[in-house]
Design a protein around this motif. Structure first.
Motif, mmCIF file in Angstrom:
data_model
loop_
_atom_site.group_PDB
_atom_site.id
_atom_site.type_symbol
_atom_site.label_atom_id
_atom_site.label_comp_id
_atom_site.label_asym_id
_atom_site.label_seq_id
_atom_site.Cartn_x
_atom_site.Cartn_y
_atom_site.Cartn_z
ATOM 1 N N ARG A 1 0.838 -1.209 0.000
ATOM 2 C CA ARG A 1 0.000 0.000 0.000
ATOM 3 C C ARG A 1 0.869 1.254 0.000
ATOM 4 N NH1 ARG A 1 -3.779 -1.522 4.183
ATOM 5 N NH2 ARG A 1 -2.934 -3.616 3.833
ATOM 6 N N ARG A 2 0.227 2.351 -0.371
ATOM 7 C CA ARG A 2 0.899 3.642 -0.440
ATOM 8 C C ARG A 2 -0.067 4.715 0.067
ATOM 9 N NH1 ARG A 2 4.512 6.598 -4.080
ATOM 10 N NH2 ARG A 2 5.171 4.598 -4.954
ATOM 11 N N PHE A 3 0.466 5.700 0.769
ATOM 12 C CA PHE A 3 -0.355 6.789 1.279
ATOM 13 C C PHE A 3 0.260 8.131 0.888
ATOM 14 C CE2 PHE A 3 -0.842 3.263 4.284
ATOM 15 C CZ PHE A 3 -2.231 3.122 4.312
ATOM 16 N N SER A 4 -0.570 9.033 0.404
ATOM 17 C CA SER A 4 -0.166 10.417 0.239
ATOM 18 C C SER A 4 -0.624 11.195 1.465
ATOM 19 C CB SER A 4 -0.778 11.016 -1.028
ATOM 20 O OG SER A 4 -2.172 11.257 -0.833
ATOM 21 N N ARG A 5 -0.236 12.467 1.540
ATOM 22 C CA ARG A 5 -0.642 13.268 2.691
ATOM 23 C C ARG A 5 -2.125 13.617 2.653
ATOM 24 N NH1 ARG A 5 4.497 16.888 1.539
ATOM 25 N NH2 ARG A 5 4.182 15.699 -0.385
ATOM 26 N N ASN A 6 -2.803 13.271 1.550
ATOM 27 C CA ASN A 6 -4.254 13.451 1.468
ATOM 28 C C ASN A 6 -5.012 12.188 1.863
ATOM 29 O OD1 ASN A 6 -4.053 16.122 0.474
ATOM 30 N ND2 ASN A 6 -3.679 15.335 -1.608
ATOM 31 N N ASP A 7 -4.281 11.137 2.224
ATOM 32 C CA ASP A 7 -4.913 9.842 2.537
ATOM 33 C C ASP A 7 -4.968 9.585 4.034
ATOM 34 O OD1 ASP A 7 -5.250 9.233 -0.169
ATOM 35 O OD2 ASP A 7 -3.267 8.294 -0.309
ATOM 36 N N VAL A 8 -5.147 10.630 4.821
ATOM 37 C CA VAL A 8 -5.131 10.454 6.277
ATOM 38 C C VAL A 8 -6.249 9.525 6.728
ATOM 39 C CG1 VAL A 8 -5.313 11.647 8.494
ATOM 40 C CG2 VAL A 8 -4.028 12.693 6.621
ATOM 41 N N GLY A 9 -7.420 9.637 6.106
ATOM 42 C CA GLY A 9 -8.532 8.765 6.480
ATOM 43 C C GLY A 9 -8.225 7.301 6.250
ATOM 44 N N LYS A 10 -7.630 6.983 5.085
ATOM 45 C CA LYS A 10 -7.252 5.597 4.787
ATOM 46 C C LYS A 10 -6.164 5.108 5.746
ATOM 47 C CE LYS A 10 -8.363 5.834 -0.152
ATOM 48 N NZ LYS A 10 -7.813 5.745 -1.532
ATOM 49 N N LEU A 11 -5.227 6.006 6.067
ATOM 50 C CA LEU A 11 -4.170 5.645 7.004
ATOM 51 C C LEU A 11 -4.746 5.344 8.378
ATOM 52 C CD1 LEU A 11 -1.174 5.330 7.740
ATOM 53 C CD2 LEU A 11 -1.088 7.822 8.126
ATOM 54 N N ARG A 12 -5.694 6.157 8.825
ATOM 55 C CA ARG A 12 -6.328 5.923 10.126
ATOM 56 C C ARG A 12 -7.019 4.554 10.152
ATOM 57 N NH1 ARG A 12 -9.214 10.050 10.190
ATOM 58 N NH2 ARG A 12 -8.050 11.393 11.630
ATOM 59 N N GLU A 13 -7.711 4.205 9.061
ATOM 60 C CA GLU A 13 -8.384 2.895 8.989
ATOM 61 C C GLU A 13 -7.374 1.763 9.077
ATOM 62 O OE1 GLU A 13 -10.606 2.873 5.407
ATOM 63 O OE2 GLU A 13 -12.131 4.292 6.128
ATOM 64 N N TRP A 14 -6.224 1.905 8.404
ATOM 65 C CA TRP A 14 -5.218 0.847 8.437
ATOM 66 C C TRP A 14 -4.615 0.718 9.832
ATOM 67 C CZ3 TRP A 14 0.528 0.962 7.016
ATOM 68 C CH2 TRP A 14 1.015 -0.341 6.901
ATOM 69 N N ILE A 15 -4.398 1.837 10.497
ATOM 70 C CA ILE A 15 -3.868 1.790 11.859
ATOM 71 C C ILE A 15 -4.827 1.036 12.768
ATOM 72 C CG2 ILE A 15 -3.313 3.203 13.884
ATOM 73 C CD1 ILE A 15 -2.253 5.331 11.892
ATOM 74 N N GLU A 16 -6.136 1.297 12.619
ATOM 75 C CA GLU A 16 -7.121 0.593 13.437
ATOM 76 C C GLU A 16 -7.145 -0.898 13.107
ATOM 77 O OE1 GLU A 16 -8.835 1.649 16.072
ATOM 78 O OE2 GLU A 16 -7.538 3.395 15.800
ATOM 79 N N GLU A 17 -6.918 -1.235 11.846
ATOM 80 C CA GLU A 17 -6.853 -2.643 11.461
ATOM 81 C C GLU A 17 -5.651 -3.318 12.117
ATOM 82 O OE1 GLU A 17 -5.875 -5.112 7.393
ATOM 83 O OE2 GLU A 17 -7.315 -3.458 7.247
ATOM 84 N N LEU A 18 -4.506 -2.641 12.134
ATOM 85 C CA LEU A 18 -3.317 -3.192 12.779
ATOM 86 C C LEU A 18 -3.533 -3.343 14.279
ATOM 87 C CD1 LEU A 18 -0.503 -1.193 10.929
ATOM 88 C CD2 LEU A 18 -1.115 -3.593 10.593
ATOM 89 N N ARG A 19 -4.209 -2.377 14.899
ATOM 90 C CA ARG A 19 -4.495 -2.471 16.333
ATOM 91 C C ARG A 19 -5.431 -3.637 16.646
ATOM 92 N NH1 ARG A 19 -5.372 4.023 17.245
ATOM 93 N NH2 ARG A 19 -3.262 4.511 18.002
ATOM 94 N N THR A 20 -6.332 -3.916 15.717
ATOM 95 C CA THR A 20 -7.309 -4.984 15.943
ATOM 96 C C THR A 20 -6.740 -6.361 15.647
ATOM 97 O OG1 THR A 20 -9.120 -3.466 15.404
ATOM 98 C CG2 THR A 20 -9.610 -5.829 15.337
#
Length: 378
Positions: free
Chosen positions: A118-137
């Motif tokens: 995966r790749r994130f730009s600085r406009n993809d904060v929402g997608k990044l937040r979702e991935w962080i929650e997935e990693l936490r879960t």
């Protein structure tokens, strides 16, 4: 919280509780969930990120911007120069009930952070937040949905597959559903749960028909899939957030990828001719006004193969194989071709499949959709 049952009686009770009111007149609150069958001390997951600056052209401004983004997301991050052996990826360590996940990404010259998948730009904060929650879960493995091997690692799948290879030793024919599941001897390591929709599909206890098929000798995985098919449901392994695996029974509409009723031999590199020589070699075949049931008995005797029929498919087409009469003119051909012709006239198909021990059998059902075909490969 339920224990891991070890006696036949307690295992019977566990199955009945898992199925719930579909089989027992239990109180509305008396049901078993996936959470009930896992540890009462869930894993706590700490997630942190490492961002490696580009060796070619360092983008210090982007590094500062990403540091601020992660600060707002309340996730530790370190932006640094890469060492000689650094590479992107996800690593995990577990200490007791604490799981530590480290996601290492590359900060490219354009300012994006890049990970293996995966790749994130600085406009993809929402997608990044979702991935962080997935990693936490779910930890480093991520959410299991849509992943190969039902989201398990190869090692996890190999252990489950080995457990599902053991042949069924007891007969299931004419047993009630609860007793039949117990007779399969499913591995106790993997708790069994039923979704609410699956319980509803199976129906109330007074309406449940006895099991029709005898799956003695088949490997447990294929046998369980065959048994559940009679009731319009299927099962699949589910990796839980704590990394344990359960067996979840669901309806066809809600299941992502069911454990198949046998595997496609081609996907395993197995020779169909070697598996079922008499099914594919030419011989004299003639069917003179036989019922479909009689014809299938002839096929079994000639090929020495189990031939199983999808009763759910027959019901959906309002077919009774004891009443449908077929003819096939005498010719030298294979049972594979003859059977394909005979069932094809009824909008059915025959497929050679193997169980988890590579035991071959013929499965007669309706034509597969793409989802079903993919499930029978691994």
């Amino acid at each position: 919280m339920p224990h891991r049952f070890r006696t036949p009686l307690s295992f019977l009770l566990m199955i009945a509780l898992a199925i719930g009111s579909a089989l027992l007149p239990l109180r509305p609150s008396a049901s078993v969930s996936a959470q009930d069958l896992t540890s009462d001390e869930p894993l706590h997951t700490d997630v942190k990120f490492e961002l490696l600056l580009s060796r070619e052209r360092t983008n210090g401004l982007a590094g500062q911007q990403w540091a601020e983004i992660f600060r707002q997301l309340e996730v530790p991050v370190r932006v640094r120069q890469p060492l000689f052996n650094d590479k992107s990826g996800i690593e995990q360590q577990t200490f007791g009930t604490t799981r530590r996940v480290t996601a290492t990404g590359l900060l490219d010259p354009g300012g994006d952070i890049v990970f293996p998948d995966r790749r994130f730009s600085r406009n993809d904060v929402g997608k990044l937040r979702e991935w962080i929650e997935e990693l936490r879960t779910y930890g480093a493995q991520g959410a299991p949905t849509g992943q190969p091997l039902w989201g398990m690692t190869q090692a996890q799948f190999d252990v489950l597959h080995a457990a599902m290879q053991k042949p069924v030793e007891a007969s299931t024919k004419d047993l009630d559903l609860t007793a039949a599941i117990v007779a399969l001897g499913l591995p106790e390591k993997y708790p069994l749960t039923f979704s609410v929709a699956a319980k509803a599909e199976i129906g109330p206890v007074e309406d449940i028909a006895p099991v029709k098929n005898d799956v003695t000798g088949f490997a447990k995985g294929t046998a369980f899939a065959l048994l559940l098919r009679e009731y319009g449901v299927a099962f699949s392994p589910k990796r839980l957030p704590d990394e344990s695996v359960i067996l979840q029974v669901e309806t066809a509409e809600e299941i992502d990828r069911a454990w198949p009723i046998g595997w496609d031999p081609d996907s395993l590199g197995l020779s169909r001719l070697h598996l079922a020589r008499d099914f594919f070699l030419p011989m004299a075949i003639e069917i003179d006004k036989m019922t479909m049931t009689q014809m299938l008995d002839e096929c079994r005797e000639a090929t020495k193969l189990p031939v199983l029929v999808d009763g759910l498919a027959l019901d959906s087409l309002n077919y009774d194989f004891n009443r449908i009469v077929v003819d096939y003119p005498r010719r030298r051909t294979s049972w594979s071709l003859a059977l394909r012709t005979l069932v094809g006239k009824l909008q059915l198909t025959q497929e050679l499949r193997v169980d988890e021990n590579n035991k071959p059998f013929v499965w007669i059902t309706r034509f597969q959709n793409d989802k079903d075909a993919a499930a029978s490969s691994r």
